[in-house]
Design an enzyme around this catalytic site. Structure first.
Site, PDB file in Angstrom:
ATOM      1  N   HIS A 106       0.880  -1.411   0.061  1.00  0.00           N
ATOM      2  CA  HIS A 106       0.206  -0.043   0.005  1.00  0.00           C
ATOM      3  C   HIS A 106       0.591   1.309   0.049  1.00  0.00           C
ATOM      4  O   HIS A 106       0.286   2.221   0.339  1.00  0.00           O
ATOM      5  CB  HIS A 106      -0.932  -0.091   1.199  1.00  0.00           C
ATOM      6  CG  HIS A 106      -2.069  -1.141   1.191  1.00  0.00           C
ATOM      7  ND1 HIS A 106      -2.618  -1.672   2.058  1.00  0.00           N
ATOM      8  CD2 HIS A 106      -2.420  -1.885   0.011  1.00  0.00           C
ATOM      9  CE1 HIS A 106      -3.328  -2.652   1.663  1.00  0.00           C
ATOM     10  NE2 HIS A 106      -3.333  -2.845   0.740  1.00  0.00           N
ATOM     11  N   CYS A 137       9.376  15.189 -14.687  1.00  0.00           N
ATOM     12  CA  CYS A 137       8.192  15.691 -15.751  1.00  0.00           C
ATOM     13  C   CYS A 137       7.388  16.912 -15.336  1.00  0.00           C
ATOM     14  O   CYS A 137       6.533  17.179 -16.080  1.00  0.00           O
ATOM     15  CB  CYS A 137       7.370  14.411 -15.699  1.00  0.00           C
ATOM     16  SG  CYS A 137       6.231  14.060 -14.645  1.00  0.00           S
ATOM     17  N   GLY A 172      -1.257  -9.500  12.519  1.00  0.00           N
ATOM     18  CA  GLY A 172      -1.627  -8.306  12.676  1.00  0.00           C
ATOM     19  C   GLY A 172      -2.612  -7.506  11.443  1.00  0.00           C
ATOM     20  O   GLY A 172      -2.236  -6.293  11.191  1.00  0.00           O
TER      21      GLY A 172
HETATM   22  N1  APR Z   1      -0.570  -7.771  17.699  1.00  0.00           N
HETATM   23  C1  APR Z   1      -1.311  -8.666  17.025  1.00  0.00           C
HETATM   24  N2  APR Z   1      -2.301  -8.183  16.288  1.00  0.00           N
HETATM   25  C2  APR Z   1      -2.790  -6.887  16.549  1.00  0.00           C
HETATM   26  C3  APR Z   1      -2.315  -6.267  17.694  1.00  0.00           C
HETATM   27  C4  APR Z   1      -0.895  -6.551  18.302  1.00  0.00           C
HETATM   28  N3  APR Z   1      -0.313  -6.124  19.160  1.00  0.00           N
HETATM   29  N4  APR Z   1      -3.061  -4.960  17.738  1.00  0.00           N
HETATM   30  C5  APR Z   1      -3.990  -5.079  16.889  1.00  0.00           C
HETATM   31  N5  APR Z   1      -3.853  -6.360  16.246  1.00  0.00           N
HETATM   32  C6  APR Z   1      -4.905  -6.870  15.165  1.00  0.00           C
HETATM   33  C7  APR Z   1      -6.217  -6.617  15.288  1.00  0.00           C
HETATM   34  O1  APR Z   1      -6.766  -7.724  16.046  1.00  0.00           O
HETATM   35  C8  APR Z   1      -6.518  -6.620  13.898  1.00  0.00           C
HETATM   36  O2  APR Z   1      -7.119  -7.897  13.410  1.00  0.00           O
HETATM   37  O3  APR Z   1      -4.331  -6.224  13.952  1.00  0.00           O
HETATM   38  C9  APR Z   1      -5.553  -6.111  13.102  1.00  0.00           C
HETATM   39  C10 APR Z   1      -5.289  -4.750  12.506  1.00  0.00           C
HETATM   40  O4  APR Z   1      -6.593  -4.668  11.656  1.00  0.00           O
HETATM   41  P1  APR Z   1      -6.570  -3.187  10.599  1.00  0.00           P
HETATM   42  O5  APR Z   1      -6.696  -2.273  11.626  1.00  0.00           O
HETATM   43  O6  APR Z   1      -8.013  -3.361   9.792  1.00  0.00           O
HETATM   44  O7  APR Z   1      -5.352  -3.282   9.613  1.00  0.00           O
HETATM   45  P2  APR Z   1      -4.987  -3.661   8.618  1.00  0.00           P
HETATM   46  O8  APR Z   1      -5.476  -5.196   8.292  1.00  0.00           O
HETATM   47  O9  APR Z   1      -3.562  -3.715   8.266  1.00  0.00           O
HETATM   48  O10 APR Z   1      -5.581  -2.837   7.501  1.00  0.00           O
HETATM   49  C11 APR Z   1      -5.470  -2.875   6.032  1.00  0.00           C
HETATM   50  O11 APR Z   1      -6.455  -0.963   5.678  1.00  0.00           O
HETATM   51  O12 APR Z   1      -6.849   1.259   5.768  1.00  0.00           O
HETATM   52  C12 APR Z   1      -6.033   0.319   5.213  1.00  0.00           C
HETATM   53  O13 APR Z   1      -4.130   0.791   3.836  1.00  0.00           O
HETATM   54  C13 APR Z   1      -4.642   0.460   5.230  1.00  0.00           C
HETATM   55  O14 APR Z   1      -3.113  -1.203   5.082  1.00  0.00           O
HETATM   56  C14 APR Z   1      -4.169  -0.824   5.653  1.00  0.00           C
HETATM   57  C15 APR Z   1      -5.544  -1.607   5.292  1.00  0.00           C
END
Ligand code: APR
Length: 231
Positions: A106, A137, A172
């Site tokens: 991303h 450019c 995560g």
């Molecule tokens: N250790 C492990 N997992 C964790 C922790 C931790 N300390 N803290 C939070 N989590 C987990 C949560 O349980 C959740 O499942 O991390 C996840 C975070 O999910 P999102 O906030 O949705 O993040 P992500 O999946 O990376 O989002 C994807 O969304 O907005 C866009 O571009 C942005 O790359 C991002 C994409």
């Protein structure tokens, strides 16, 4: 290509002090995706969008990699050909921990990119200079971030990497943006590590599920991967 893919999301950087997106108190509770991270924002809401990413860069400067980034860097150092690191995160915490060839699906917060020719410029943790244009450019510059509704060219590399993957580790990620379950189904081994269940993930397709902090799960994850690679 690598037999092991470590695929991560915001959760792996949470314990370094970076907010996730969809957890309670996450970034998308405080900001509206439609206003600062959706195709078109740079046309109608340019200054707020650029300021949002300036603030993310400033925050990134104040945090450091955690045990999970470091343990994965060590694992990759021992098995450089066998371990690929793919992340949805735009932070540089894997790189600062010593990881190599991290695939950022991303974008990358420390870069800005030409809207016209896609040339990228490294600006570290500084604010984007609003007066600069692309020296190649003359196009406008923008954060090197994939917004919702925009194409994500690195997804092609994710698919290529998954062709050779035999052991998939998810750390995560809520699975709301990039769904990995169908890849996990094809694996002999797969580990899912999040804090809790996500409605966007079918935990039953993973061979091991660890609902705990990444820094607490990472030793078991590394041990399982090493055991697999030693076979
Ligand atoms: N250790 C492990 N997992 C964790 C922790 C931790 N300390 N803290 C939070 N989590 C987990 C949560 O349980 C959740 O499942 O991390 C996840 C975070 O999910 P999102 O906030 O949705 O993040 P992500 O999946 O990376 O989002 C994807 O969304 O907005 C866009 O571009 C942005 O790359 C991002 C994409």
């Amino acid at each position: 290509m690598a037999k092991v893919v470590i695929f991560s999301g915001a959760g792996i950087s949470a314990e370094s002090g970076l907010s996730t997106f969809r957890d309670t108190g996450g970034l998308w509770e405080k900001y509206r995706i439609e206003e600062i991270c959706t195709a078109g924002c740079l046309s109608w809401n340019r200054e707020n969008t650029l300021s949002f990413y300036d603030a993310r860069r400033a925050q990134l400067a104040s945090v450091t990699p955690n045990r999970a980034h470091e343990a994965i860097a060590k694992l990759q150092e021992h098995y450089p050909k066998d371990v690929a690191i793919i992340t949805q995160n735009v932070d540089d915490l894997f790189e600062r921990a010593g990881c190599k060839n991290v695939l950022h699906l991303h974008g990358f917060l420390s870069n800005i990119r030409c809207e016209k020719c896609s040339f990228t410029y490294a600006i570290g943790y500084t604010k984007q200079n609003r007066d600069l244009i692309c020296s190649a450019c003359g196009g406008n510059l923008r954060p090197d971030i994939v917004f919702f509704g925009e194409s994500a060219p690195m997804y092609e590399h994710l698919c290529v990497a998954m062709e050779d993957c035999e052991f998939l580790v998810i750390i995560g990620s809520s699975g709301n943006v990039v769904a990995m379950d169908h890849f996990a189904r094809q694996m002999k081994y797969s580990i899912l590590n999040n804090l809790e269940r996500s409605d966007a993930i079918n935990e039953y397709v993973y061979t091991k599920v660890l609902y705990k902090k990444a820094t607490e799960a990472v030793d078991e994850i590394v041990a399982d991967v090493e055991q697999f690679l030693r076979k």
